[in-house]
Design a protein around this motif. Structure first.
Motif, PDB file in Angstrom:
ATOM      1  N   ALA A  54      35.831  -1.327 -77.193  1.00 46.17           N
ATOM      2  CA  ALA A  54      34.950  -0.196 -77.436  1.00 46.17           C
ATOM      3  C   ALA A  54      33.516  -0.475 -77.035  1.00 46.17           C
ATOM      4  O   ALA A  54      32.663   0.422 -77.103  1.00 46.17           O
ATOM      5  CB  ALA A  54      34.994   0.190 -78.910  1.00 46.17           C
ATOM      6  N   LYS A  55      33.209  -1.685 -76.601  1.00 41.76           N
ATOM      7  CA  LYS A  55      31.831  -2.037 -76.222  1.00 41.76           C
ATOM      8  C   LYS A  55      31.461  -1.361 -74.905  1.00 41.76           C
ATOM      9  O   LYS A  55      32.293  -1.203 -74.014  1.00 41.76           O
ATOM     10  CB  LYS A  55      31.683  -3.550 -76.066  1.00 41.76           C
ATOM     11  CG  LYS A  55      31.722  -4.296 -77.371  1.00 41.76           C
ATOM     12  CD  LYS A  55      31.471  -5.769 -77.155  1.00 41.76           C
ATOM     13  CE  LYS A  55      31.479  -6.499 -78.474  1.00 41.76           C
ATOM     14  NZ  LYS A  55      31.311  -7.947 -78.262  1.00 41.76           N
ATOM     15  N   ARG A  56      30.213  -0.996 -74.831  1.00 40.61           N
ATOM     16  CA  ARG A  56      29.681  -0.416 -73.592  1.00 40.61           C
ATOM     17  C   ARG A  56      29.119  -1.509 -72.727  1.00 40.61           C
ATOM     18  O   ARG A  56      28.559  -2.495 -73.204  1.00 40.61           O
ATOM     19  CB  ARG A  56      28.567   0.584 -73.895  1.00 40.61           C
ATOM     20  CG  ARG A  56      29.046   1.799 -74.615  1.00 40.61           C
ATOM     21  CD  ARG A  56      27.894   2.739 -74.784  1.00 40.61           C
ATOM     22  NE  ARG A  56      28.330   3.947 -75.481  1.00 40.61           N
ATOM     23  CZ  ARG A  56      27.516   4.922 -75.806  1.00 40.61           C
ATOM     24  NH1 ARG A  56      26.235   4.834 -75.541  1.00 40.61           N
ATOM     25  NH2 ARG A  56      27.979   5.973 -76.422  1.00 40.61           N
ATOM     26  N   GLU A  57      29.249  -1.332 -71.435  1.00 36.72           N
ATOM     27  CA  GLU A  57      28.678  -2.300 -70.495  1.00 36.72           C
ATOM     28  C   GLU A  57      27.180  -2.042 -70.385  1.00 36.72           C
ATOM     29  O   GLU A  57      26.739  -0.892 -70.377  1.00 36.72           O
ATOM     30  CB  GLU A  57      29.323  -2.156 -69.122  1.00 36.72           C
ATOM     31  CG  GLU A  57      30.790  -2.495 -69.082  1.00 36.72           C
ATOM     32  CD  GLU A  57      31.062  -3.980 -69.374  1.00 36.72           C
ATOM     33  OE1 GLU A  57      30.236  -4.809 -68.953  1.00 36.72           O
ATOM     34  OE2 GLU A  57      32.076  -4.264 -70.014  1.00 36.72           O
ATOM     35  N   THR A  58      26.395  -3.095 -70.318  1.00 37.42           N
ATOM     36  CA  THR A  58      24.931  -2.915 -70.198  1.00 37.42           C
ATOM     37  C   THR A  58      24.475  -3.128 -68.786  1.00 37.42           C
ATOM     38  O   THR A  58      25.098  -3.754 -67.979  1.00 37.42           O
ATOM     39  CB  THR A  58      24.191  -3.911 -71.114  1.00 37.42           C
ATOM     40  OG1 THR A  58      24.597  -5.218 -70.793  1.00 37.42           O
ATOM     41  CG2 THR A  58      24.486  -3.603 -72.552  1.00 37.42           C
TER      42      THR A  58
END
Length: 58
Positions: A54-58
């Motif tokens: 669920a993490k977003r890419e930065t």
């Protein structure tokens, strides 16, 4: 008046209480069946994958 406390005995009593707490934690952790241990590990692994997915890419 204040109660007189022997610091040596108080220190030993506190050390015994801490050791008992650690022993209780170890008994709870070690006193499980192989299936229970595997289920707990699998649940932790699924949770980690869900969070990482669920993490977003930065």
């Amino acid at each position: 008046m204040a109660e007189i406390v022997n610091l040596r005995l108080a220190r030993k009593a506190r050390k015994r209480a801490d050791a008992e707490q650690v022993a209780a934690e170890n008994r709870a952790r070690s006193g499980r069946t192989k299936a229970e241990k595997r289920a707990t590990d699998d649940a932790g692994h699924r949770l980690t994958q869900a969070v990482d997915g669920a993490k977003r890419e930065t």
